[in-house]
Scaffold this motif. Sequence first.
Motif, PDB file in Angstrom:
ATOM      1  N   CYS A 290      -1.604 -15.300 -87.497  1.00  0.00           N
ATOM      2  CA  CYS A 290      -0.410 -15.392 -86.516  1.00  0.00           C
ATOM      3  C   CYS A 290       0.701 -14.213 -86.678  1.00  0.00           C
ATOM      4  O   CYS A 290       0.959 -13.908 -87.641  1.00  0.00           O
ATOM      5  N   GLY A 291       0.910 -13.730 -85.340  1.00  0.00           N
ATOM      6  CA  GLY A 291       1.513 -12.203 -85.620  1.00  0.00           C
ATOM      7  C   GLY A 291       3.066 -12.509 -85.718  1.00  0.00           C
ATOM      8  O   GLY A 291       3.640 -11.642 -86.212  1.00  0.00           O
ATOM      9  N   ARG A 292       3.541 -13.826 -85.716  1.00  0.00           N
ATOM     10  CA  ARG A 292       5.094 -14.125 -86.114  1.00  0.00           C
ATOM     11  C   ARG A 292       5.109 -14.425 -87.544  1.00  0.00           C
ATOM     12  O   ARG A 292       5.997 -13.957 -88.314  1.00  0.00           O
ATOM     13  N   CYS A 293       4.555 -15.525 -88.020  1.00  0.00           N
ATOM     14  CA  CYS A 293       4.660 -16.006 -89.340  1.00  0.00           C
ATOM     15  C   CYS A 293       3.876 -15.428 -90.435  1.00  0.00           C
ATOM     16  O   CYS A 293       4.018 -15.642 -91.628  1.00  0.00           O
ATOM     17  N   HIS A 294       2.531 -14.834 -89.867  1.00  0.00           N
ATOM     18  CA  HIS A 294       1.547 -14.446 -90.761  1.00  0.00           C
ATOM     19  C   HIS A 294       1.059 -15.363 -91.713  1.00  0.00           C
ATOM     20  O   HIS A 294       0.281 -15.133 -92.607  1.00  0.00           O
ATOM     21  N   GLN A 315       5.537 -25.496 -86.379  1.00  0.00           N
ATOM     22  CA  GLN A 315       5.621 -24.796 -87.674  1.00  0.00           C
ATOM     23  C   GLN A 315       5.914 -23.499 -87.875  1.00  0.00           C
ATOM     24  O   GLN A 315       6.393 -23.318 -88.699  1.00  0.00           O
ATOM     25  N   CYS A 316       5.886 -22.850 -86.620  1.00  0.00           N
ATOM     26  CA  CYS A 316       5.705 -21.355 -86.676  1.00  0.00           C
ATOM     27  C   CYS A 316       7.082 -21.008 -87.400  1.00  0.00           C
ATOM     28  O   CYS A 316       7.380 -20.025 -88.159  1.00  0.00           O
ATOM     29  N   GLU A 317       8.201 -21.390 -86.889  1.00  0.00           N
ATOM     30  CA  GLU A 317       9.561 -21.249 -87.362  1.00  0.00           C
ATOM     31  C   GLU A 317      10.028 -21.340 -88.857  1.00  0.00           C
ATOM     32  O   GLU A 317      10.382 -20.466 -89.420  1.00  0.00           O
ATOM     33  N   LYS A 321      10.326 -18.172 -91.963  1.00  0.00           N
ATOM     34  CA  LYS A 321      11.488 -18.286 -93.004  1.00  0.00           C
ATOM     35  C   LYS A 321      10.841 -18.404 -94.320  1.00  0.00           C
ATOM     36  O   LYS A 321      11.374 -17.523 -95.089  1.00  0.00           O
ATOM     37  N   LEU A 322       9.805 -18.973 -94.421  1.00  0.00           N
ATOM     38  CA  LEU A 322       9.282 -19.013 -95.796  1.00  0.00           C
ATOM     39  C   LEU A 322       8.596 -17.633 -96.120  1.00  0.00           C
ATOM     40  O   LEU A 322       8.851 -17.081 -97.300  1.00  0.00           O
ATOM     41  N   HIS A 323       7.923 -16.955 -95.182  1.00  0.00           N
ATOM     42  CA  HIS A 323       7.152 -15.687 -95.290  1.00  0.00           C
ATOM     43  C   HIS A 323       8.334 -14.682 -95.606  1.00  0.00           C
ATOM     44  O   HIS A 323       8.141 -14.013 -96.305  1.00  0.00           O
ATOM     45  N   ASP A 324       9.253 -14.698 -94.608  1.00  0.00           N
ATOM     46  CA  ASP A 324      10.349 -13.666 -94.889  1.00  0.00           C
ATOM     47  C   ASP A 324      11.222 -13.720 -96.365  1.00  0.00           C
ATOM     48  O   ASP A 324      11.257 -12.761 -97.131  1.00  0.00           O
ATOM     49  N   LYS A 325      11.301 -15.045 -96.837  1.00  0.00           N
ATOM     50  CA  LYS A 325      11.653 -15.442 -98.161  1.00  0.00           C
ATOM     51  C   LYS A 325      10.693 -14.471 -99.072  1.00  0.00           C
ATOM     52  O   LYS A 325      10.897 -14.080-100.346  1.00  0.00           O
ATOM     53  N   TYR A 326       9.440 -15.052 -98.998  1.00  0.00           N
ATOM     54  CA  TYR A 326       8.459 -14.368 -99.735  1.00  0.00           C
ATOM     55  C   TYR A 326       8.445 -13.087 -99.907  1.00  0.00           C
ATOM     56  O   TYR A 326       8.374 -12.195-100.880  1.00  0.00           O
TER      57      TYR A 326
END
Length: 357
Positions: A290-294, A315-317, A321-326
């Motif tokens: 997924c190009g937004r949440c990966h 789920q994407c949103e 947020k979890l991916h950005d935190k990672y």
Amino acid sequence: TRNYHTYSFRRLPSGGGGGSSKARGDAAAAGVVYLQEDTNAVDLMHACKIDHFPGGFSLPDFGGESQYSDPQSATIGDLLQYSGDACLYTYDLGDCWYHKLTLEMVIGGEEDDETKLGVEGARSGKVELMDGKMRCPDEDGGGCESYQADVLNLVMQIRRHPNDVGAIRRLGANCFEERRNAINVMGPFRPTEFDIDEHREALAKALSSRNSSRDSVKMMSSRPFPFARIGQQSVAYRKEHQIGKNDVSCRMTETVNVKPDPKDCTLCYQCGSPYGRGKDGGAAQPLGACGRCHIPHYCSTDCQAKHWALTHKNQCESFKKLHDKYQKELASDKPDPNRFDVDGGIIPLRMYVPGKL
């Protein structure tokens, strides 16, 4: 139950409990055991049982000791390539739940040999539940021999003699009194039930989830265990009492991945294919994310669109947020301080209905 016990796979040699009539499932290949060793699962201490078949007889001589390998170094398709090939999957090395997996037929994608599963066949395939019978045994239930004696033999006895009250009472006691609190039961245990829609839903949920964390399994405890690292969370689940209250004295803690799975170690979140589908029948491609949440991976835009409509649009949103935190964790080389004791909700209890025992 996901990520509760460890497991092993091994190919069965020709003439030694399984395998095709061809010489490809030889004893040397069967001497390789794909064992998940990087885990804190307590049943790993029983790895010595791997060299024995159910029923007490040993595997054929491999010309030496078994060779252990990481399960991530192979796929089921590597073990099962030709019609008739078989492998032994053992779940929970303490109880030893044995599963014989056999490749019955190859449909499409043949390479050189009409019975061989080639790369073309693998990349054009998907994961699909066709049918099933009986329910899954209870976790920590004693293994195949115990389940055969305490449940299956009684089921067959009652089928032969429907008015055998003694057998009916013993089966009822063994199912309700002994198995209702197992983590994969939590309520009435009916050995002959099988709901294909329920299992298809569970399969879809498994496909659209991240890989299990390999170094920490589910644990029953009154407190959380600090195993979560960068890209992980420690999730706590509470068991529901039969009277409807939460069990705060004993809960289940699990370390889960919130980071994306590696592309070479995941499946399409919609159909389960390990390969991306090339355009116009071209060569297999890596899975796309997924190009937004990966987070979710897909073999094609068609599967991505289907999964978006069914699941991912909700789920994407949160995944982003979890991916950005990672990404922040990776940049600082420090794990999230709030990664522990994340609320996983309640493990629901299925209510007991006496008339359906």
